[in-house]
Design a protein around this motif. Structure first.
Motif, mmCIF file in Angstrom:
data_model
loop_
_atom_site.group_PDB
_atom_site.id
_atom_site.type_symbol
_atom_site.label_atom_id
_atom_site.label_comp_id
_atom_site.label_asym_id
_atom_site.label_seq_id
_atom_site.Cartn_x
_atom_site.Cartn_y
_atom_site.Cartn_z
ATOM 1 N N UNK A 1 50.041 36.588 55.854
ATOM 2 C CA UNK A 1 49.461 35.265 55.596
ATOM 3 C C UNK A 1 48.557 35.360 54.356
ATOM 4 N N UNK A 2 48.349 34.221 53.655
ATOM 5 C CA UNK A 2 47.422 34.258 52.512
ATOM 6 C C UNK A 2 46.002 34.638 52.959
ATOM 7 N N UNK A 3 45.388 35.514 52.206
ATOM 8 C CA UNK A 3 44.003 35.938 52.508
ATOM 9 C C UNK A 3 43.154 35.579 51.287
ATOM 10 N N UNK A 4 42.385 34.530 51.437
ATOM 11 C CA UNK A 4 41.641 33.968 50.294
ATOM 12 C C UNK A 4 40.229 34.566 50.264
ATOM 13 N N UNK A 5 39.839 35.147 49.126
ATOM 14 C CA UNK A 5 38.496 35.728 49.050
ATOM 15 C C UNK A 5 37.413 34.664 49.154
ATOM 16 N N UNK A 6 36.404 34.936 49.965
ATOM 17 C CA UNK A 6 35.223 34.071 50.042
ATOM 18 C C UNK A 6 34.245 34.484 48.953
ATOM 19 N N UNK B 1 39.988 39.384 40.955
ATOM 20 C CA UNK B 1 40.683 39.042 42.201
ATOM 21 C C UNK B 1 41.937 38.221 41.926
ATOM 22 N N UNK B 2 41.789 37.230 41.047
ATOM 23 C CA UNK B 2 42.947 36.368 40.760
ATOM 24 C C UNK B 2 44.024 37.157 40.014
ATOM 25 N N UNK B 3 43.575 37.993 39.056
ATOM 26 C CA UNK B 3 44.559 38.786 38.305
ATOM 27 C C UNK B 3 45.277 39.764 39.237
ATOM 28 N N UNK B 4 44.572 40.210 40.276
ATOM 29 C CA UNK B 4 45.169 41.169 41.226
ATOM 30 C C UNK B 4 45.986 40.498 42.312
ATOM 31 N N UNK B 5 46.129 39.180 42.244
ATOM 32 C CA UNK B 5 47.048 38.505 43.175
ATOM 33 C C UNK B 5 46.386 37.682 44.263
ATOM 34 N N UNK B 6 45.058 37.552 44.240
ATOM 35 C CA UNK B 6 44.420 36.725 45.278
ATOM 36 C C UNK B 6 44.996 35.309 45.216
ATOM 37 N N UNK B 7 45.306 34.731 46.395
ATOM 38 C CA UNK B 7 45.984 33.422 46.383
ATOM 39 C C UNK B 7 45.065 32.248 46.058
ATOM 40 N N UNK B 8 43.773 32.496 45.962
ATOM 41 C CA UNK B 8 42.848 31.410 45.667
ATOM 42 C C UNK B 8 41.420 31.893 45.820
ATOM 43 N N UNK B 9 40.498 30.953 45.891
ATOM 44 C CA UNK B 9 39.074 31.282 46.039
ATOM 45 C C UNK B 9 38.443 30.258 46.970
ATOM 46 N N UNK B 10 37.628 30.748 47.896
ATOM 47 C CA UNK B 10 36.891 29.861 48.799
ATOM 48 C C UNK B 10 35.408 30.007 48.463
#
Ligand code: FAD
Length: 281
Positions: A191-196, A250-259
């Motif tokens: 599942x997508x794991x969005x960094x807080x 984080x985004x460059x490493x593939x994070x699906x978004x930001x919370x």
């Protein structure tokens, strides 16, 4: 605008003035076209009503609202009542949590649903696929976890119970996030794991809060922040720089978004997202 999922978290204001102010903050954050605004939930009765009211306010503005819902100290009956109220108002997303006992807790035992995986199971059993369920995950591990492995295994239980995506506790160490993603992949969690993301507004508050919630402020960062003393403006500008770098990685490493944990403020979130090129002004 990016295809990454941006979301912003608020706490429910207690006063009418706070409600008005949050309305303005929300309007300012709309420029990010967040997928949703989430609203935290406390274990006390009156704050729970305020969560409900804040969620409806957001929804009436035309934005998507996601209430947090915790099960600690509650009964299945109370949780079901809330779920039904949200369903009746066509709320489609929930952040499902165990929650924490507040200090001075007098609410008796833990509750009928003991852990978030049981809450997720309950939501699915009672409401089927109505809600998109977000759950919490801890790149630096939950403070009550007995081991990293166990904490990850319990996270997997929440996913298997029906969580659609996860939001992480905040962190300032990108490697902790990437390691988490690797461990999840090894366990078949997809599942997508969005960094807080917690913008840095106040040094003492951040350190106090981080000590209790399973997030570490690394020594180098603490020391740098401490040097700013009362110079809040410079501290926040430095914080924006640190967070912008972290988010870029984080985004460059593939994070699906930001919370964003906005703490009901917009400026720092907007400065960070501007630095990331997510705000086109
Ligand atoms: P769980 O996933 O249930 O985990 C809690 C602990 O129990 C962990 O140590 C885990 O390893 C262990 N565990 C999990 N399942 C089991 C099991 N089946 N058997 C034995 N041990 C188990 N708190 C609020 O009160 N209100 C909020 O609105 C709120 N919003 C949050 C939003 C986010 C994105 C995050 C990251 C946290 C939020 N919190 C909130 C804090 C959260 O409630 C606390 O961190 C709480 O202590 C744990 O909640 P959880 O849902 O992660 O619990």
């Amino acid at each position: 605008m990016t295809s990454k999922i941006i979301s912003c978290e608020f706490f429910p204001p207690r006063t009418e003035q706070g409600v008005q102010k949050l309305g303005k903050i929300r309007e300012q954050l709309q420029i990010l076209q967040p997928a949703y605004f989430s609203v935290t939930f406390g274990a006390g009765g009156s704050t729970q009503e305020k969560t409900f009211e804040t969620v409806l306010d957001i929804q009436q503005s035309g934005a998507e609202a996601a209430p947090h819902l915790s099960c600690i100290g509650s009964t299945k009956e109370n949780v079901l009542k809330l779920l039904q109220d949200y369903q009746a108002h066509d709320i489609r997303r929930i952040v499902a949590l165990r929650g924490d006992k507040p200090s001075g807790w007098s609410g008796g035992e833990v509750g009928e649903l003991r852990y978030a995986n049981e809450l997720v199971e309950f939501i699915r059993a009672k409401t089927g696929s109505h809600f998109h369920i977000e759950v919490a995950v801890y790149p630096e591990f939950h403070p009550q976890a007995h081991s990293a492995k166990e904490d990850l295994d319990y996270f997997k239980q929440k996913v298997e119970a029906g969580a659609n995506s996860a939001i992480t506790q905040y962190f300032y160490n990108a490697d902790a996030y990437f390691r988490l993603i690797d461990s999840c992949a090894e366990r078949g969690i997809d599942i997508p794991i969005v960094p807080g993301i917690m913008p840095i507004a106040n040094f003492e508050q951040l350190v106090r809060f981080s000590d209790t919630c399973g997030a570490e402020v690394p020594r180098w960062l603490r020391w740098r922040l401490k040097d700013f003393g009362d110079d809040k403006e410079s501290l926040q500008a430095f914080g924006v720089d640190v967070l912008t770098n972290l988010c870029e990685r984080l985004l460059a490493g593939g994070a699906p978004g930001l919370h964003f944990y906005t703490l009901n403020q917009s400026r720092l979130t907007l400065e960070i997202t501007k630095g990331l090129g997510l705000v086109k002004t």
